[in-house]
Write a protein that holds these residues in place. Structure first.
Motif, PDB file in Angstrom:
ATOM      1  N   ILE A  14      34.015  42.558  47.231  1.00  0.00           N
ATOM      2  CA  ILE A  14      32.938  42.133  46.348  1.00  0.00           C
ATOM      3  C   ILE A  14      32.170  43.361  45.905  1.00  0.00           C
ATOM      4  O   ILE A  14      31.778  44.189  46.730  1.00  0.00           O
ATOM      5  CB  ILE A  14      31.998  41.141  47.063  1.00  0.00           C
ATOM      6  N   LEU A  15      31.971  43.505  44.618  1.00  0.00           N
ATOM      7  CA  LEU A  15      31.213  44.632  44.098  1.00  0.00           C
ATOM      8  C   LEU A  15      29.916  44.108  43.492  1.00  0.00           C
ATOM      9  O   LEU A  15      29.934  43.212  42.649  1.00  0.00           O
ATOM     10  CB  LEU A  15      32.029  45.366  43.029  1.00  0.00           C
ATOM     11  N   GLU A  60      35.578  48.397  39.581  1.00  0.00           N
ATOM     12  CA  GLU A  60      35.727  47.061  39.002  1.00  0.00           C
ATOM     13  C   GLU A  60      37.171  46.591  39.061  1.00  0.00           C
ATOM     14  O   GLU A  60      37.438  45.407  39.248  1.00  0.00           O
ATOM     15  CB  GLU A  60      35.223  47.043  37.558  1.00  0.00           C
ATOM     16  N   TYR A  61      38.108  47.526  38.875  1.00  0.00           N
ATOM     17  CA  TYR A  61      39.515  47.151  39.002  1.00  0.00           C
ATOM     18  C   TYR A  61      39.847  46.760  40.437  1.00  0.00           C
ATOM     19  O   TYR A  61      40.640  45.865  40.690  1.00  0.00           O
ATOM     20  CB  TYR A  61      40.417  48.312  38.594  1.00  0.00           C
ATOM     21  N   VAL A 121      35.625  40.289  43.161  1.00  0.00           N
ATOM     22  CA  VAL A 121      34.456  39.614  42.619  1.00  0.00           C
ATOM     23  C   VAL A 121      33.459  40.687  42.191  1.00  0.00           C
ATOM     24  O   VAL A 121      33.183  41.613  42.940  1.00  0.00           O
ATOM     25  CB  VAL A 121      33.785  38.707  43.667  1.00  0.00           C
ATOM     26  N   VAL A 122      32.966  40.579  40.969  1.00  0.00           N
ATOM     27  CA  VAL A 122      31.933  41.505  40.512  1.00  0.00           C
ATOM     28  C   VAL A 122      30.655  40.709  40.284  1.00  0.00           C
ATOM     29  O   VAL A 122      30.654  39.727  39.548  1.00  0.00           O
ATOM     30  CB  VAL A 122      32.341  42.227  39.211  1.00  0.00           C
ATOM     31  N   ILE A 123      29.576  41.116  40.972  1.00  0.00           N
ATOM     32  CA  ILE A 123      28.285  40.454  40.776  1.00  0.00           C
ATOM     33  C   ILE A 123      27.395  41.428  40.024  1.00  0.00           C
ATOM     34  O   ILE A 123      27.063  42.492  40.543  1.00  0.00           O
ATOM     35  CB  ILE A 123      27.642  40.083  42.120  1.00  0.00           C
ATOM     36  N   LYS A 142      37.575  37.130  39.852  1.00  0.00           N
ATOM     37  CA  LYS A 142      38.963  37.190  39.405  1.00  0.00           C
ATOM     38  C   LYS A 142      39.922  37.152  40.577  1.00  0.00           C
ATOM     39  O   LYS A 142      41.086  37.447  40.438  1.00  0.00           O
ATOM     40  CB  LYS A 142      39.194  38.420  38.541  1.00  0.00           C
ATOM     41  N   GLY A 143      39.390  36.815  41.737  1.00  0.00           N
ATOM     42  CA  GLY A 143      40.245  36.757  42.918  1.00  0.00           C
ATOM     43  C   GLY A 143      41.243  35.631  42.801  1.00  0.00           C
ATOM     44  O   GLY A 143      40.971  34.587  42.242  1.00  0.00           O
ATOM     45  N   ILE A 144      42.410  35.874  43.355  1.00  0.00           N
ATOM     46  CA  ILE A 144      43.420  34.824  43.353  1.00  0.00           C
ATOM     47  C   ILE A 144      43.406  34.212  44.741  1.00  0.00           C
ATOM     48  O   ILE A 144      43.682  34.895  45.717  1.00  0.00           O
ATOM     49  CB  ILE A 144      44.824  35.372  43.079  1.00  0.00           C
TER      50      ILE A 144
END
Lengths: 372, 266
Positions: free
Chosen positions: B33-34, B203-204, B208-210, B232-234
């Motif tokens: 998580i970022l 980000e790549y 998850v980007v918050i 964008k997690g699968i």
């Protein structure tokens, strides 16, 4: 078209030619490159598994995702992981790319160095040394091909990580050495476009015979985030993208192809690019009070309007009203329209030549009277 | 405290609806998580929220907290107000706090290069992860880094070294199913031209980007900013939370934070 790419990679290169190479490009606004990479990898895997392919196996250079991930991928596609070592080998540059872990293991502060995967994995402990990387790839490939004659496919995930550790020229050298090597049948790699300078991406593009770029279907307009429209765009871009393929033939001919790709639960799907999306793209972009677009009816009406050219080309003699005829001519109906009357649902522009002093098609210089 | 704490919009955005407890659901592990914030709105509260969630009494999760920004007492005071006692958790061995502000940590005072310091730091994290995941069955461990830009300062401005370190940390999440990584980074300390590398690479890397941003139309008394969570997690599980973008507003109160959808608050 994605199938076409897979077939090209499957068929490999001719004797005495460079192996076909594919660059997969994506950007952070539509980061679906890894899905495409996985798709192509699994397609080629099944070709190789059924022995339909020129190559006997795949050497995967895993830089950004761990061998464990690829093990899951193979499992989900229904391959037997245990027996896969005869045609699938991983060069693991993800677990310990700089040798930190082995240093720590040597000093006794941590225990294991395994990636936890049951696939056949060779660990590379220094990705900065590309010569070594090259020879390990070739070595793994030779193990796959058995008698040393069969050829194999190289997959690199991703070149962006390589470029972070080394220079463009050494990465280019690695790729071109691989391409021109006799026992490499084809190769493909993933590249994040926005992380590199243009010269780096261009250099890699020169080395590939195919380039697949994943773009957002709808380019987002710059605006404040949180705007609900932008938000749905962002979400769309995590699921769907435009798949643009640029193919360079041997003779230099370039072909462009487009497709739409969408990521679904079951996997990735390619469909022909629908014009519907372009329509929504058109209707989404300009949000102004003015009516910038025509409705269907307006468009039809506009098409019907006959423009006031004097030569309509409908076979009739050209009659031009020059402003005087009506005085000389006793005919009741002056011929002042350029087009005869037609049915009322056709648009018509009535045009009067309003000046007396210029004759039609006069050879006279209009600026004759000027004293220059 | 008989029931699990009520799930907020942030939790829902991270896990998908219905999965109130992040830490105990197996699919939630192994993520990165970022959190990205900016000068106007600090994202520290998100880190506090996630820290509290990991240490909630309903789970047995372990947290490794790497602090480059503040000393332990700072987090202790904030989390105590939120109803979570960090000192107790540290004594319970559920929190391992690595205070990187201390000069003597990892032998920096003995003239080691920053690479050696980071290797040693990674060694400590991996040791903690191995240890906690080996003895108590299916436990989760979360590594929290506050924050990446100060880590870069610590690395003498070498963003490559920071990226190497983060790569190693995220390789832990790939290696151990129960390991997650949470990082805080500042959005606006990097100029676009010279190197978007660090931010983009993060980000790549992230699942998850918050993003924490000020309210788009300016300051307001009852709205302090907005959060955009791109997931964008699968997930192999229900597949509910994949490829989703959530956006909501927040208001920071004394001991908690309120999350709500735009326009839903009177």
């Amino acid at each position: 078209m994605a199938e076409w790419i897979c077939r090209t990679l499957r068929d490999g290169g001719l004797e005495g030619e460079h192996a076909p190479a594919l660059t997969i490009n994506d950007t952070i606004s539509c980061p679906l490159g890894s899905f495409v990479f996985d798709h192509i990898l699994s397609q080629l895997s099944s070709f190789i598994f059924c022995q339909k392919s020129q190559s006997n196996g795949i050497v995967l250079v895993a830089l950004s995702r761990s061998p464990l991930y690829y093990e899951q991928l193979l499992k989900s596609k229904g391959f037997d992981v245990v027996t896969s070592s005869t045609w699938f080998k991983i060069l693991d540059c993800c677990t310990d790319p700089l040798g930190w872990r082995s240093k720590l293991v040597d000093s006794g502060s941590i225990r294991n160095l395994s990636s936890g995967s049951s696939l056949t994995v060779n660990i590379c402990k220094n990705v900065k040394n590309l010569d070594e990387l090259f020879s390990s790839i070739i070595e793994l490939g030779k193990e796959l091909s058995g008698d040393g004659k069969g050829r194999f496919t190289v997959a690199i995930d991703s070149v962006s990580s390589l470029l972070r550790h080394t220079s463009v020229s050494s990465v280019a050298a690695l790729l071109s050495n691989l391409r021109s090597h006799d026992i490499v049948s084809s190769l493909f790699w993933l590249l994040h476009l926005d992380m590199h300078e243009t010269r780096a991406t261009a250099a890699l593009e020169y080395m590939s015979s195919m380039k697949a770029t994943i773009e957002p279907i709808i380019q987002s307009v710059d605006g404040p985030r949180g705007n609900s429209e932008n938000l749905s765009l962002m979400e769309q871009n995590l699921r769907r993208g435009k798949f643009c393929v640029r193919v360079k033939r041997r003779n230099g001919r370039v072909r462009m192809m487009f497709e739409e790709l969408s990521v679904e639960k079951s996997g990735i799907k390619f469909t022909p690019l629908s014009s519907e999306d372009e329509m929504t793209a058109q209707s989404l972009v300009p949000k102004v009070q003015f009516n910038l677009q025509l409705s269907e009816k307006e468009r039809n009406d506009r098409a019907k309007v006959v423009l006031p050219f004097e030569h309509q080309g409908n076979g009739k003699t050209i009659q031009i009203y020059d402003g005087r005829k009506s005085l000389n001519d006793d005919k009741a109906e002056p011929q002042h329209t350029s087009v005869p009357k037609v049915d009322s649902n056709r648009g018509e522009i009535i045009y009067f030549r309003d000046s007396d002093d210029e004759m039609p098609d006069s050879d006279e210089d209009p600026d004759d009277d000027l004293d220059i | 405290m008989a029931n699990a704490p009520p799930s907020t919009l942030l939790d829902e955005a991270l896990d998908g609806k219905g999965a109130a407890v992040f830490s105990t659901s197996p699919a939630a592990g192994g993520r990165m998580i970022l959190v990205e914030d900016c000068v106007e709105t600090s994202g520290a509260f998100v880190v506090h929220h996630l820290l509290k969630r990991c240490l909630s009494p309903h789970s047995s999760d372990v947290v490794v907290f790497l602090s480059f920004a503040n000393p332990f007492s700072h987090y202790d005071r904030i989390l105590r107000k939120m109803g979570c006692n960090l000192s107790v958790q540290r004594d319970n061995k559920r929190l391992m706090f690595l205070d990187m502000l201390m000069l003597e940590r990892l032998g920096r005072d003995r003239g080691k290069t920053s690479e050696d310091v980071f290797i040693a730091l990674f060694g400590e994290i991996q040791k903690a992860v191995e240890l906690s995941l080996s003895h108590a069955g299916r436990q989760h461990i979360t590594v929290i880094i506050d924050d990446v830009s100060l880590m870069e300062v610590d690395a003498n401005g070498s963003s490559n070294l920071v990226l190497d370190f983060l790569h190693y940390c995220s390789s832990l999440t790939a290696q151990f199913q129960g390991c997650s990584l949470i990082t805080l980074n500042h959005d606006d300390v990097y100029s676009n031209e010279d190197r978007p590398g660090l931010l983009l690479k993060l980000e790549y890397l992230a699942d998850v980007v918050i993003k924490v941003e000020p309210f788009s139309t300016g300051l307001a008394t009852d709205v302090h900013g907005q959060l955009t969570v791109s997931n964008k997690g699968i997930h192999d599980g229900s597949g509910k939370s994949r490829n989703k973008v959530h956006n909501f507003h927040f208001r920071i109160k004394d001991s908690s934070v309120e999350y709500f959808y735009p326009g839903s608050k009177t």
